[in-house]
Design a protein around this motif. Structure first.
Motif, PDB file in Angstrom:
ATOM      1  N   LEU A  88       0.825  -1.093  -0.145  1.00 64.47           N
ATOM      2  CA  LEU A  88      -0.141  -0.057  -0.077  1.00 64.47           C
ATOM      3  C   LEU A  88       0.935   1.125   0.156  1.00 64.47           C
ATOM      4  O   LEU A  88       1.865   1.237   0.602  1.00 64.47           O
ATOM      5  CB  LEU A  88      -1.115  -0.027   1.284  1.00 64.47           C
ATOM      6  N   PRO A  89       0.308   2.142  -0.577  1.00 70.60           N
ATOM      7  CA  PRO A  89       1.071   3.578  -0.719  1.00 70.60           C
ATOM      8  C   PRO A  89       0.876   4.270   0.614  1.00 70.60           C
ATOM      9  O   PRO A  89       0.175   3.835   1.426  1.00 70.60           O
ATOM     10  CB  PRO A  89       0.655   4.298  -1.828  1.00 70.60           C
ATOM     11  N   ALA A  90       1.353   5.473   0.717  1.00 69.72           N
ATOM     12  CA  ALA A  90       1.084   6.248   1.880  1.00 69.72           C
ATOM     13  C   ALA A  90      -0.592   6.485   2.049  1.00 69.72           C
ATOM     14  O   ALA A  90      -1.084   6.630   1.096  1.00 69.72           O
ATOM     15  CB  ALA A  90       1.964   7.685   1.799  1.00 69.72           C
ATOM     16  N   PRO A  91      -1.109   6.771   3.415  1.00 70.30           N
ATOM     17  CA  PRO A  91      -2.462   6.753   3.309  1.00 70.30           C
ATOM     18  C   PRO A  91      -2.934   8.007   2.899  1.00 70.30           C
ATOM     19  O   PRO A  91      -2.328   9.268   3.082  1.00 70.30           O
ATOM     20  CB  PRO A  91      -2.717   6.702   4.887  1.00 70.30           C
ATOM     21  N   SER A  92      -4.151   8.168   2.388  1.00 74.86           N
ATOM     22  CA  SER A  92      -4.664   9.394   2.035  1.00 74.86           C
ATOM     23  C   SER A  92      -5.364  10.355   3.166  1.00 74.86           C
ATOM     24  O   SER A  92      -5.178   9.745   4.311  1.00 74.86           O
ATOM     25  CB  SER A  92      -6.057   9.334   0.885  1.00 74.86           C
ATOM     26  N   GLU A  93      -5.634  11.573   2.666  1.00 74.22           N
ATOM     27  CA  GLU A  93      -6.377  12.180   3.811  1.00 74.22           C
ATOM     28  C   GLU A  93      -7.461  11.754   4.553  1.00 74.22           C
ATOM     29  O   GLU A  93      -7.687  11.719   5.777  1.00 74.22           O
ATOM     30  CB  GLU A  93      -6.576  13.688   3.269  1.00 74.22           C
TER      31      GLU A  93
ATOM     32  N   SER B   4      -8.085   9.669   8.505  1.00 74.09           N
ATOM     33  CA  SER B   4      -9.028   9.921   9.404  1.00 74.09           C
ATOM     34  C   SER B   4      -9.761   8.804   9.723  1.00 74.09           C
ATOM     35  O   SER B   4     -10.630   8.708  10.656  1.00 74.09           O
ATOM     36  CB  SER B   4     -10.201  10.875   8.807  1.00 74.09           C
ATOM     37  N   GLN B   5      -9.624   7.511   9.337  1.00 71.38           N
ATOM     38  CA  GLN B   5     -10.272   6.316   9.553  1.00 71.38           C
ATOM     39  C   GLN B   5      -9.587   5.611  10.631  1.00 71.38           C
ATOM     40  O   GLN B   5      -8.438   5.930  11.369  1.00 71.38           O
ATOM     41  CB  GLN B   5     -10.458   5.464   8.087  1.00 71.38           C
ATOM     42  N   TRP B   6     -10.421   4.374  11.235  1.00 75.73           N
ATOM     43  CA  TRP B   6      -9.786   3.543  12.080  1.00 75.73           C
ATOM     44  C   TRP B   6      -8.516   3.022  11.334  1.00 75.73           C
ATOM     45  O   TRP B   6      -8.462   2.870  10.290  1.00 75.73           O
ATOM     46  CB  TRP B   6     -10.524   2.253  12.235  1.00 75.73           C
ATOM     47  N   TYR B   7      -7.447   2.860  12.029  1.00 76.65           N
ATOM     48  CA  TYR B   7      -5.905   2.971  11.547  1.00 76.65           C
ATOM     49  C   TYR B   7      -5.917   1.560  10.747  1.00 76.65           C
ATOM     50  O   TYR B   7      -5.339   1.546   9.766  1.00 76.65           O
ATOM     51  CB  TYR B   7      -4.914   2.532  12.544  1.00 76.65           C
TER      52      TYR B   7
ATOM     53  N   VAL C 158      -7.682  -3.987   5.967  1.00 71.11           N
ATOM     54  CA  VAL C 158      -8.920  -5.113   6.072  1.00 71.11           C
ATOM     55  C   VAL C 158      -9.484  -5.531   4.735  1.00 71.11           C
ATOM     56  O   VAL C 158      -9.543  -6.724   4.433  1.00 71.11           O
ATOM     57  CB  VAL C 158     -10.072  -4.557   7.186  1.00 71.11           C
ATOM     58  N   PRO C 159      -9.778  -4.455   3.584  1.00 70.30           N
ATOM     59  CA  PRO C 159     -10.206  -5.032   2.525  1.00 70.30           C
ATOM     60  C   PRO C 159      -9.183  -5.846   1.709  1.00 70.30           C
ATOM     61  O   PRO C 159      -9.632  -6.504   0.771  1.00 70.30           O
ATOM     62  CB  PRO C 159     -10.368  -3.771   1.757  1.00 70.30           C
TER      63      PRO C 159
END
Length: 307
Positions: free
Chosen positions: A115-120, A124-127, A132-133
């Motif tokens: 996975l790349p760096a998380p989006s904005e 804001s989601q549960w870490y 999970v998907p």
């Protein structure tokens, strides 16, 4: 003066070995089993204790890859769900072993998640939500090239999260992983361990090798500067997340070839499997229609035959 000369000679020998290893990587990816049959059948052992003999390496690699195919078939027929995490410092060899594991397997069964760096929005989601998907369904194996342990490593060291975020991660991740195991997932975690000197050498090789320069990012260079901070973060991570349901396994990775073989060999022991007996395959006769005419393909549609 003598020490400097010995150091130079040692570095030159390592660079030569690194170049040879790059050639071996190309051989592994391009040559098929038939053309390497003599090599696979060879029984000679290496006379060197420091470098793994190429014949032994290839012989063992192909033997283990054949076992991986048996494991893959078992995962499918038994509808197992397997997750394997690969963690370690930059240039530790995670990608190399993942490549050898998946090299001869079905990508529909064994898939890689990087996975790349998380989006904005993801921040804001549960870490754990964005991971999970990608978890496996029945009959699948998922290899995470870095995982939710980013929070315990790069995010912590680079200041991308707060101390309270890290503490919450350490409180939560054992329960999260226990939940995965209770759901029927086999969870295996590997940490690839390399020395300070070895990472320095591998970074130097990437700097001077145009084929590998893309692997170096500003984040990688900064991680090199913060070696000691990463060491402390790794020690805390292993101490607080090594649980009976999902223990950590440390792979000595200064020798890339040995690390690959040792990791694959160990992985095969973590899932009891048997060879799946395949039904005999009979190739059906092709249907021939007397009125079928093959239309010619225009010459300008063909790729130029430069080789």
């Amino acid at each position: 003066m003598i020490d400097e000369r010995e150091k130079y000679d040692g570095m030159a020998a390592r660079i030569e070995a690194e170049i040879a290893d790059s050639l071996d990587e190309e051989l592994e990816m391009e040559l098929d089993d038939d053309r390497l049959q003599k090599l696979i059948d060879g029984k000679e052992q290496s006379d060197s204790d420091s470098a793994l003999d190429r014949k032994v390496y290839f012989q063992e690699l192909f033997r283990l890859q054949r076992e991986l195919i048996k494991l893959q078939d078992w995962v499918v027929t038994q509808k197992l769900k397997v997750v394997v995490l690969f963690e370690g410092r930059d240039a530790a060899g995670k990608g190399g072993v993942i490549k050898r594991i998946t090299q001869r397997l079905n990508p529909r069964v064994v898939r890689v998640v990087a996975l790349p760096a998380p989006s904005e929005r993801e921040r804001s989601q549960w870490y754990f939500q964005r991971y999970v998907p990608h978890l496996p369904a029945a009959g699948e194996m998922v290899l995470f090239d870095r995982s939710w342990y980013n929070r315990a490593g790069v995010e912590r060291v680079m200041g991308f999260c707060s101390d309270s975020d890290v503490e919450e991660f350490f409180r939560t991740v054992p329960e999260f992983e226990k939940m995965l195991v209770r759901s029927g997932i086999t969870l295996i975690k590997y940490w690839f361990s390399i020395s300070d000197d070895e990472q320095h050498l591998r970074f130097q090789m990437r700097i001077h090798d145009p084929i590998k320069q893309w692997k170096l990012s500003p984040m990688d260079l900064e991680s090199r500067r913060r070696w000691e901070a990463y060491t402390k973060a790794k020690e805390a991570m292993l101490e607080r997340t090594h649980i009976p349901e999902a223990p950590w396994w440390v792979v000595h990775a200064d020798d890339k070839k040995r690390a690959r073989l040792n990791c694959i060999s160990h992985l095969l022991t973590q899932i009891p499997y048997q060879e799946v007996v395949r039904a005999p395959i009979a190739l059906p006769d092709r249907v021939h229609n007397p009125d079928y005419l093959r239309e010619p393909v225009p010459d300008d549609m063909y790729v130029p035959a430069n080789y």
